[in-house]
Design an enzyme around this catalytic site. Structure first.
Site, PDB file in Angstrom:
ATOM      1  N   CYS A 150       0.856  -1.169   0.000  1.00  0.00           N
ATOM      2  CA  CYS A 150       0.000   0.000   0.000  1.00  0.00           C
ATOM      3  C   CYS A 150       0.898   1.226   0.000  1.00  0.00           C
ATOM      4  O   CYS A 150       2.104   1.116   0.121  1.00  0.00           O
ATOM      5  CB  CYS A 150      -0.864  -0.024   1.251  1.00  0.00           C
ATOM      6  SG  CYS A 150      -1.644  -1.622   1.486  1.00  0.00           S
ATOM      7  N   ARG A 204       0.703   1.861  -5.981  1.00  0.00           N
ATOM      8  CA  ARG A 204       0.925   0.830  -4.983  1.00  0.00           C
ATOM      9  C   ARG A 204      -0.351   0.077  -4.607  1.00  0.00           C
ATOM     10  O   ARG A 204      -0.321  -0.852  -3.802  1.00  0.00           O
ATOM     11  CB  ARG A 204       1.496   1.455  -3.708  1.00  0.00           C
ATOM     12  CG  ARG A 204       2.924   1.869  -3.888  1.00  0.00           C
ATOM     13  CD  ARG A 204       3.421   2.610  -2.681  1.00  0.00           C
ATOM     14  NE  ARG A 204       4.863   2.653  -2.732  1.00  0.00           N
ATOM     15  CZ  ARG A 204       5.666   1.817  -2.098  1.00  0.00           C
ATOM     16  NH1 ARG A 204       5.181   0.893  -1.311  1.00  0.00           N
ATOM     17  NH2 ARG A 204       6.971   1.913  -2.221  1.00  0.00           N
ATOM     18  N   TRP A 213      -3.784  -1.879  -1.215  1.00  0.00           N
ATOM     19  CA  TRP A 213      -3.884  -3.105  -1.992  1.00  0.00           C
ATOM     20  C   TRP A 213      -4.196  -4.186  -0.969  1.00  0.00           C
ATOM     21  O   TRP A 213      -3.399  -4.471  -0.076  1.00  0.00           O
ATOM     22  CB  TRP A 213      -2.568  -3.410  -2.716  1.00  0.00           C
ATOM     23  CG  TRP A 213      -2.681  -4.579  -3.640  1.00  0.00           C
ATOM     24  CD1 TRP A 213      -3.188  -4.573  -4.902  1.00  0.00           C
ATOM     25  CD2 TRP A 213      -2.272  -5.933  -3.382  1.00  0.00           C
ATOM     26  NE1 TRP A 213      -3.130  -5.842  -5.435  1.00  0.00           N
ATOM     27  CE2 TRP A 213      -2.571  -6.691  -4.527  1.00  0.00           C
ATOM     28  CE3 TRP A 213      -1.690  -6.575  -2.280  1.00  0.00           C
ATOM     29  CZ2 TRP A 213      -2.308  -8.056  -4.609  1.00  0.00           C
ATOM     30  CZ3 TRP A 213      -1.421  -7.935  -2.368  1.00  0.00           C
ATOM     31  CH2 TRP A 213      -1.739  -8.658  -3.532  1.00  0.00           C
ATOM     32  N   ASN A 232       1.538  -0.450   5.680  1.00  0.00           N
ATOM     33  CA  ASN A 232       1.846  -1.151   4.432  1.00  0.00           C
ATOM     34  C   ASN A 232       2.587  -2.424   4.817  1.00  0.00           C
ATOM     35  O   ASN A 232       3.548  -2.363   5.579  1.00  0.00           O
ATOM     36  CB  ASN A 232       2.734  -0.249   3.549  1.00  0.00           C
ATOM     37  CG  ASN A 232       3.338  -1.013   2.390  1.00  0.00           C
ATOM     38  OD1 ASN A 232       2.775  -1.996   1.921  1.00  0.00           O
ATOM     39  ND2 ASN A 232       4.498  -0.567   1.932  1.00  0.00           N
ATOM     40  N   GLY A 233       2.146  -3.575   4.311  1.00  0.00           N
ATOM     41  CA  GLY A 233       2.849  -4.825   4.627  1.00  0.00           C
ATOM     42  C   GLY A 233       1.920  -5.812   5.302  1.00  0.00           C
ATOM     43  O   GLY A 233       0.696  -5.681   5.241  1.00  0.00           O
ATOM     44  N   GLU A 272       5.775 -13.220 -22.157  1.00  0.00           N
ATOM     45  CA  GLU A 272       5.479 -11.818 -21.837  1.00  0.00           C
ATOM     46  C   GLU A 272       4.179 -11.372 -22.535  1.00  0.00           C
ATOM     47  O   GLU A 272       3.348 -10.671 -21.946  1.00  0.00           O
ATOM     48  CB  GLU A 272       6.679 -10.940 -22.249  1.00  0.00           C
ATOM     49  CG  GLU A 272       6.445  -9.436 -22.232  1.00  0.00           C
ATOM     50  CD  GLU A 272       6.092  -8.852 -20.870  1.00  0.00           C
ATOM     51  OE1 GLU A 272       6.034  -9.588 -19.879  1.00  0.00           O
ATOM     52  OE2 GLU A 272       5.813  -7.644 -20.829  1.00  0.00           O
ATOM     53  N   LYS A 326       0.886  -9.968 -20.581  1.00  0.00           N
ATOM     54  CA  LYS A 326       0.273  -8.659 -20.883  1.00  0.00           C
ATOM     55  C   LYS A 326      -1.218  -8.828 -21.170  1.00  0.00           C
ATOM     56  O   LYS A 326      -2.042  -8.082 -20.664  1.00  0.00           O
ATOM     57  CB  LYS A 326       0.925  -7.987 -22.094  1.00  0.00           C
ATOM     58  CG  LYS A 326       2.295  -7.428 -21.922  1.00  0.00           C
ATOM     59  CD  LYS A 326       2.360  -6.133 -21.144  1.00  0.00           C
ATOM     60  CE  LYS A 326       2.627  -6.406 -19.690  1.00  0.00           C
ATOM     61  NZ  LYS A 326       3.988  -6.529 -19.271  1.00  0.00           N
ATOM     62  N   GLU A 379      -3.251  -9.766 -17.968  1.00  0.00           N
ATOM     63  CA  GLU A 379      -3.411  -8.793 -16.884  1.00  0.00           C
ATOM     64  C   GLU A 379      -4.268  -7.604 -17.259  1.00  0.00           C
ATOM     65  O   GLU A 379      -4.918  -7.025 -16.396  1.00  0.00           O
ATOM     66  CB  GLU A 379      -2.063  -8.353 -16.299  1.00  0.00           C
ATOM     67  CG  GLU A 379      -1.193  -7.578 -17.234  1.00  0.00           C
ATOM     68  CD  GLU A 379       0.144  -7.204 -16.604  1.00  0.00           C
ATOM     69  OE1 GLU A 379       0.208  -6.974 -15.405  1.00  0.00           O
ATOM     70  OE2 GLU A 379       1.135  -7.133 -17.355  1.00  0.00           O
ATOM     71  N   HIS A 400       3.226 -31.623 -26.882  1.00  0.00           N
ATOM     72  CA  HIS A 400       3.337 -32.483 -25.697  1.00  0.00           C
ATOM     73  C   HIS A 400       2.176 -32.261 -24.732  1.00  0.00           C
ATOM     74  O   HIS A 400       2.281 -32.580 -23.550  1.00  0.00           O
ATOM     75  CB  HIS A 400       4.684 -32.244 -25.010  1.00  0.00           C
ATOM     76  CG  HIS A 400       5.841 -32.575 -25.897  1.00  0.00           C
ATOM     77  ND1 HIS A 400       6.170 -33.869 -26.237  1.00  0.00           N
ATOM     78  CD2 HIS A 400       6.695 -31.777 -26.580  1.00  0.00           C
ATOM     79  CE1 HIS A 400       7.200 -33.865 -27.068  1.00  0.00           C
ATOM     80  NE2 HIS A 400       7.537 -32.602 -27.296  1.00  0.00           N
ATOM     81  N   LYS A 430       1.201  -1.750  -8.902  1.00  0.00           N
ATOM     82  CA  LYS A 430       2.452  -1.579  -9.647  1.00  0.00           C
ATOM     83  C   LYS A 430       3.659  -2.045  -8.836  1.00  0.00           C
ATOM     84  O   LYS A 430       4.612  -2.561  -9.380  1.00  0.00           O
ATOM     85  CB  LYS A 430       2.585  -0.104 -10.015  1.00  0.00           C
ATOM     86  CG  LYS A 430       3.799   0.247 -10.843  1.00  0.00           C
ATOM     87  CD  LYS A 430       3.490   0.138 -12.304  1.00  0.00           C
ATOM     88  CE  LYS A 430       4.701   0.307 -13.180  1.00  0.00           C
ATOM     89  NZ  LYS A 430       4.695  -0.619 -14.310  1.00  0.00           N
TER      90      LYS A 430
HETATM   91  C1  F6R Z   1       3.567  -7.084 -15.501  1.00  0.00           C
HETATM   92  C2  F6R Z   1       4.278  -6.427 -14.416  1.00  0.00           C
HETATM   93  C3  F6R Z   1       4.737  -7.247 -13.282  1.00  0.00           C
HETATM   94  C4  F6R Z   1       6.105  -6.761 -12.785  1.00  0.00           C
HETATM   95  C5  F6R Z   1       6.492  -7.531 -11.511  1.00  0.00           C
HETATM   96  C6  F6R Z   1       7.869  -7.137 -11.027  1.00  0.00           C
HETATM   97  O1  F6R Z   1       3.209  -6.178 -16.493  1.00  0.00           O
HETATM   98  O2  F6R Z   1       4.463  -5.227 -14.425  1.00  0.00           O
HETATM   99  O3  F6R Z   1       4.780  -8.600 -13.611  1.00  0.00           O
HETATM  100  O4  F6R Z   1       7.051  -6.948 -13.783  1.00  0.00           O
HETATM  101  O5  F6R Z   1       5.551  -7.258 -10.510  1.00  0.00           O
HETATM  102  O6  F6R Z   1       7.940  -5.789 -10.702  1.00  0.00           O
HETATM  103  P1  F6R Z   1       9.330  -5.076 -10.584  1.00  0.00           P
HETATM  104  O7  F6R Z   1       9.979  -5.080 -11.908  1.00  0.00           O
HETATM  105  O8  F6R Z   1       9.012  -3.687 -10.106  1.00  0.00           O
HETATM  106  O9  F6R Z   1      10.136  -5.845  -9.579  1.00  0.00           O
END
Ligand code: F6R
Length: 605
Positions: A2, A27, A74, A98-99, A479, A483, A486, A502, A600
């Site tokens: 958070c 966050r 969060w 936070n935590g 990747e 994308k 999410e 397989h 994020k």
């Molecule tokens: C996906 C995404 C997450 C981050 C992951 C690691 O689009 O953004 O999978 O890559 O949470 O975050 P960082 O790079 O900040 O350690």
């Protein structure tokens, strides 16, 4: 994960806290709240959902008072309801957190036994009641706060206001970051430099176990044992101006389209094209003697690590282990003396990656980090920092950070190869020249985005989508799937193209789009054969390739890619998969920049 902010100020705190919380919404955005001290009395406003809900509520019923604490959540314990939103309050204190408090169940049982009533289900409320109990027992605020901290297990950052104490605020850091901001007759607390950017650039980063007592005039930091300590004051470089979307509809779109610029900037910091060399920051060890590299990261950053393994092993011939950070320390990894462990993280705060970093550090490995946020905890704990220079990334789905990570990792692989004597000056020059073409080729891909928009419309209502690639493009397939999942909430998986037969090929029918990533390299024929196997089962193949001959009868669509070398290809193939996900999400009308259930910066394990 958070976001926290606290202000002991000279003017109304709530509007300033709201402004800081806007910078912290990355966050978490499950709920938000603010508590202030007004004439010594605690008042509060909370709202479920995004910050705009809190803002609207405060518009109706403003909070007065020059001291306050705020929070954007969060959810970990308890649903994202108003009752579970922070700040939590008792008749004596208000607290934001936070935590995770790991021993909250036993503490709650203890408090319930003595008749404490709980409002919600969060672990934070337990801390609020514990502190209240110690204050009621007659302890001075400072002693009560220290005693409370001594009872807590887990990872947390806390910020506390006490009823009647208009010139007092407490903060504590254990596992989750907390920063003190120094003002002029004011002082602040925040989760990071970003939170405090509009308030102060003079910061004190609390160390693990530290806690602080603030007044408007002074800040005293204590260590876990309660001993007064002095921590250095850092001048933050984080700009106070908020990043805006410019002409773009979403931050994610803006960030996708600024990739040629930021990748050029990042490469500019690492490449010396005149000399045909890569320049890395000074290292407190000899890169040439490093026997093994360990790459550790989460999510998209983990896929960057998987790509880098191909480069480092192929060009520098150094063995590489790649690990998902949340698994790393639990598999009891074998460390090689003198090994380099490189942690990749946009935020530099991801709890799992940080824990892995500390594990490797305790084992005596050299520690390097690739981060976007320079003041982050990982940057402060590393021996070597390789900044990725992507600029602030606001969209929750990582895009430009990924291609900047790849660019810096490619430069690192070249430098390592040169240091190891695996390539000569001429080869290094050739690699540097190749890498320099990345921004131009990325711009070419972006120029044809309307074609990807059309293709995205055709997959937006699929239930499942597969992405397949071989070799260095297998991580790009994963990747792409991440994308799409999410931001558009479509189930997607990335597979090594040869692995489909397989098992996963059983999923294929006329409703399953399969995105084939097939640059014109040594593996193209094999990838195209795998795509033929999919088409033979009515799969809807969408090919991303620079090989005109690879188009086969029955293919659903093809997107023409520019031709690129082995260092640049994965960087440019990241773009069409980002755009497919982006346009599919827009078509579905999801919340692209703040998709459900995500945040994020993931600062819980
Ligand atoms: C996906 C995404 C997450 C981050 C992951 C690691 O689009 O953004 O999978 O890559 O949470 O975050 P960082 O790079 O900040 O350690």
């Amino acid at each position: 994960m958070c976001g926290i902010v606290g202000i002991l100020g000279k003017s109304a705190a709530a509007p300033r806290i709201l402004e800081s919380l806007k910078r912290l919404e990355y966050r978490g955005y499950d709920s938000a709240g603010i508590a202030t001290l007004d004439g010594g009395e605690l008042t509060r406003c909370r709202a479920p959902g995004k910050l705009e809900n809190l803002s609207a509520k405060l518009g109706q019923t403003p909070l007065a008072g020059n001291s306050g604490i705020g929070h954007t959540r969060w959810a970990t314990h308890g649903e994202p309801t108003e009752a579970n939103a922070h700040p939590h309050m008792t008749d004596r204190i208000a607290i934001v957190h936070n935590g995770i408090i790991e021993n909250f169940r036993s503490l709650k049982a203890e408090l319930l036994d003595t008749g404490t009533k709980f409002e919600g289900e969060t672990d934070t409320e337990v801390v609020a009641h514990l502190l209240t109990r110690y204050l009621s027992e007659g302890l001075a605020p400072k002693d009560a706060f220290h005693k409370t901290l001594g009872r807590l297990e887990g990872a947390f950052a806390l910020c506390v206001l006490i009823k009647g104490e208009q010139n007092m605020m407490f903060g504590a850091r254990e596992g989750s970051p907390l920063v003190v901001g120094l003002g002029d007759g004011e002082n602040y607390l925040g989760s990071d430099a970003m939170a405090l950017a509009s308030l102060s650039n003079r910061l004190i980063y609390l160390e693990e176990g530290d806690w602080a007592q603030l007044s408007r005039e002074a800040v005293q930091v204590y260590d876990a044992a309660g001993k007064a300590v002095t921590r250095p004051i850092t001048i933050s470089q984080v700009a106070a101006t908020m990043v805006d979307k410019g002409n773009h509809r979403h931050f994610m779109q803006k960030e996708i389209f600024e990739q040629p610029t930021v990748v050029a900037q990042a490469l500019g910091r690492y490449l010396d094209p005149n000399k045909g060399k890569v320049r890395l920051p000074d290292m407190p060890f000899e890169l040439a003697t490093v026997p093994k590299i360990t790459l550790v990261a989460c999510g998209t950053s983990y896929y960057a690590a998987l790509v880098a393994r191909y480069w480092i092993e192929k060009i520098a011939r150094v063995p590489v282990d790649v690990d998902i950070a949340s698994e790393y320390r639990y598999r009891d990894p074998v460390y090689v003396d003198g090994g380099l462990a490189l942690f990749i993280s946009q935020s530099g705060e991801t709890a799992d990656t940080l824990a892995a970093l500390r594990h490797a550090k305790a084992a005596g490995q050299h520690i390097g980090v690739l981060v976007n946020v320079m003041g982050s905890t990982m940057a402060r704990e590393a021996d070597v920092i390789l900044p990725i220079h992507a600029g602030p990334e606001i969209g929750v789905a990582s895009t430009k950070a990924f291609t900047c990570q790849l660019s810096v990792l490619a430069a690192f692989a070249i430098n390592l190869a040169a240091a190891k004597g695996q390539i000569n000056d001429e080869q290094e020059d050739a690699y540097v020249s190749e890498l320099e073409t990345a921004p131009k080729l990325m711009a070419q891909v972006l120029h044809h985005d309307e074609k990807l928009q059309d293709i995205a419309r055709s997959i937006a209502h699929a239930r499942d989508v597969l992405f397949v690639g071989r070799g260095i493009h297998f991580p790009i397939a994963m990747e792409g799937a991440l994308k799409l999942k999410e931001i558009s909430y479509i189930h997607a998986e990335g597979y090594a193209a040869g692995e489909l037969k397989h098992g996963p090929i059983a999923l294929i029918d006329e409703n399953v789009p399969v995105i084939g990533i097939a640059p014109n390299d040594d593996l193209i024929d094999k990838t195209v054969s795998n795509l033929q196997e999919i088409m033979a089962r009515q799969g809807k193949v969408i090919l991303l390739s620079d090989n005109a001959e690879s188009e086969a009868e029955g293919m659903f669509a093809r997107f023409e890619m520019p031709t690129a070398g082995e260092l640049v290809a994965p960087i440019i193939y990241a773009i069409p998969v980002q755009l497919l996900a982006y346009y599919a999400a827009v078509e579905k009308g999801t919340d692209v920049d703040q998709p459900r259930n995500l945040a994020k910066s993931v600062t819980v394990e």
